[in-house]
Write a protein that holds these residues in place. Sequence first.
Motif, mmCIF file in Angstrom:
data_model
loop_
_atom_site.group_PDB
_atom_site.id
_atom_site.type_symbol
_atom_site.label_atom_id
_atom_site.label_comp_id
_atom_site.label_asym_id
_atom_site.label_seq_id
_atom_site.Cartn_x
_atom_site.Cartn_y
_atom_site.Cartn_z
ATOM 1 N N GLN A 109 -65.394 -30.378 -6.118
ATOM 2 C CA GLN A 109 -65.446 -30.807 -4.725
ATOM 3 C C GLN A 109 -64.643 -29.846 -3.859
ATOM 4 O OE1 GLN A 109 -63.431 -34.508 -4.040
ATOM 5 N NE2 GLN A 109 -61.670 -33.912 -5.264
ATOM 6 N N MET A 110 -64.897 -29.904 -2.571
ATOM 7 C CA MET A 110 -64.118 -29.146 -1.606
ATOM 8 C C MET A 110 -64.041 -29.957 -0.329
ATOM 9 S SD MET A 110 -66.838 -26.321 -0.234
ATOM 10 C CE MET A 110 -66.017 -26.016 1.302
ATOM 11 N N PHE A 111 -63.150 -29.547 0.544
ATOM 12 C CA PHE A 111 -62.961 -30.226 1.817
ATOM 13 C C PHE A 111 -63.134 -29.212 2.946
ATOM 14 C CE2 PHE A 111 -60.470 -32.298 -1.416
ATOM 15 C CZ PHE A 111 -60.737 -33.648 -1.234
ATOM 16 N N ILE A 112 -63.872 -29.614 3.966
ATOM 17 C CA ILE A 112 -64.037 -28.780 5.156
ATOM 18 C C ILE A 112 -63.307 -29.494 6.287
ATOM 19 C CG2 ILE A 112 -65.655 -27.635 6.719
ATOM 20 C CD1 ILE A 112 -67.795 -28.175 4.445
ATOM 21 N N ILE A 113 -62.354 -28.812 6.886
ATOM 22 C CA ILE A 113 -61.567 -29.396 7.972
ATOM 23 C C ILE A 113 -62.144 -28.918 9.291
ATOM 24 C CG2 ILE A 113 -59.282 -29.551 9.033
ATOM 25 C CD1 ILE A 113 -58.126 -29.111 6.201
ATOM 26 N N PHE A 114 -62.489 -29.879 10.133
ATOM 27 C CA PHE A 114 -63.026 -29.612 11.459
ATOM 28 C C PHE A 114 -61.993 -30.091 12.479
ATOM 29 C CE2 PHE A 114 -66.713 -30.266 8.730
ATOM 30 C CZ PHE A 114 -67.513 -29.174 9.051
ATOM 31 N N PRO A 115 -61.083 -29.204 12.923
ATOM 32 C CA PRO A 115 -60.087 -29.635 13.913
ATOM 33 C C PRO A 115 -60.763 -29.918 15.250
ATOM 34 C CG PRO A 115 -59.937 -27.270 13.540
ATOM 35 C CD PRO A 115 -60.968 -27.792 12.583
ATOM 36 N N GLU A 116 -60.125 -30.765 16.041
ATOM 37 C CA GLU A 116 -60.679 -31.084 17.357
ATOM 38 C C GLU A 116 -60.847 -29.800 18.180
ATOM 39 O OE1 GLU A 116 -59.935 -34.637 20.337
ATOM 40 O OE2 GLU A 116 -58.245 -33.235 20.336
ATOM 41 N N ASN A 117 -59.886 -28.897 18.055
ATOM 42 C CA ASN A 117 -59.942 -27.610 18.755
ATOM 43 C C ASN A 117 -59.798 -26.494 17.732
ATOM 44 O OD1 ASN A 117 -59.928 -28.735 21.488
ATOM 45 N ND2 ASN A 117 -57.836 -29.321 21.030
ATOM 46 N N GLY A 118 -60.675 -25.538 17.781
ATOM 47 C CA GLY A 118 -60.574 -24.404 16.869
ATOM 48 C C GLY A 118 -61.681 -24.389 15.825
ATOM 49 N N GLU A 119 -61.634 -23.362 15.005
ATOM 50 C CA GLU A 119 -62.643 -23.146 13.980
ATOM 51 C C GLU A 119 -62.374 -23.983 12.729
ATOM 52 O OE1 GLU A 119 -65.339 -21.069 14.317
ATOM 53 O OE2 GLU A 119 -64.675 -20.854 16.393
ATOM 54 N N ALA A 120 -63.449 -24.339 12.046
ATOM 55 C CA ALA A 120 -63.337 -25.065 10.783
ATOM 56 C C ALA A 120 -62.716 -24.160 9.718
ATOM 57 C CB ALA A 120 -64.720 -25.536 10.329
ATOM 58 N N TYR A 121 -62.071 -24.770 8.738
ATOM 59 C CA TYR A 121 -61.509 -24.046 7.612
ATOM 60 C C TYR A 121 -61.582 -24.938 6.374
ATOM 61 C CZ TYR A 121 -57.312 -26.539 9.270
ATOM 62 O OH TYR A 121 -56.429 -27.489 9.708
ATOM 63 N N LEU A 122 -61.284 -24.373 5.226
ATOM 64 C CA LEU A 122 -61.483 -25.068 3.957
ATOM 65 C C LEU A 122 -60.174 -25.500 3.325
ATOM 66 C CD1 LEU A 122 -64.113 -22.691 2.323
ATOM 67 C CD2 LEU A 122 -64.514 -24.680 3.781
ATOM 68 N N LEU A 123 -60.247 -26.594 2.607
ATOM 69 C CA LEU A 123 -59.156 -27.075 1.767
ATOM 70 C C LEU A 123 -59.718 -27.211 0.361
ATOM 71 C CD1 LEU A 123 -56.528 -28.510 0.879
ATOM 72 C CD2 LEU A 123 -57.421 -30.591 1.933
ATOM 73 N N VAL A 124 -59.063 -26.563 -0.581
ATOM 74 C CA VAL A 124 -59.456 -26.607 -1.987
ATOM 75 C C VAL A 124 -58.227 -27.040 -2.779
ATOM 76 C CG1 VAL A 124 -60.200 -25.199 -3.940
ATOM 77 C CG2 VAL A 124 -61.164 -24.777 -1.677
ATOM 78 N N LEU A 125 -58.423 -27.905 -3.752
ATOM 79 C CA LEU A 125 -57.329 -28.309 -4.632
ATOM 80 C C LEU A 125 -57.429 -27.501 -5.916
ATOM 81 C CD1 LEU A 125 -57.558 -32.177 -4.149
ATOM 82 C CD2 LEU A 125 -56.064 -30.566 -2.952
ATOM 83 N N ASP A 126 -56.316 -26.875 -6.316
ATOM 84 C CA ASP A 126 -56.348 -26.113 -7.560
ATOM 85 C C ASP A 126 -56.209 -27.060 -8.755
ATOM 86 O OD1 ASP A 126 -53.618 -26.696 -7.848
ATOM 87 O OD2 ASP A 126 -52.953 -24.632 -7.563
ATOM 88 N N GLU A 127 -56.109 -26.497 -9.964
ATOM 89 C CA GLU A 127 -56.074 -27.326 -11.174
ATOM 90 C C GLU A 127 -54.838 -28.218 -11.250
ATOM 91 O OE1 GLU A 127 -53.672 -23.810 -12.021
ATOM 92 O OE2 GLU A 127 -55.702 -23.971 -11.257
#
Length: 150
Positions: A109-127
């Motif tokens: 799985q992965m997470f995509i963060i969509f802030p109210e202002n600004g560009e989206a970025y990713l959150l990944v959890l390592d092992e």
Amino acid sequence: MDNKFKAISSNVGELGRDNLVSFLASSDSSNVHKIIEIFDIAKGEVIREIEANTIIQNKAELYLTNITGMYDKVKAIPEKGYIARVPFEPSAKVNNKWLNFDGINSMDQMFIIFPENGEAYLLVLDEKFRPLFYNFESDTSELMDLINTI
């Protein structure tokens, strides 16, 4: 408290948002590979669940391929915006120097963060379930349209 919750909590702990930490750590659910969840950061709750599909999963995999570097803002989680949890079934193979450098070669799985202002970025959890944040170059408007129309 299990190890996953402790690892995420200690690394995202400055947020003081138990619901967010629970959301990020809740991947043990039997539905993790079936449901895309949209989490409203300000409300502290999942506001939408969508059955996972290959179109959205392929878009998310494209974002992984297009990572350009580490997200370098001091405050990694915005006060307002959304986080989309995108599961992969089967696990997504990762071929990106940033992720591979951090020891990530596949993910469930992965997470995509969509802030109210600004560009989206990713959150990944390592092992070890430590959160890693990455910038990427891709248009997210098509993904947002897909999420909003399903």
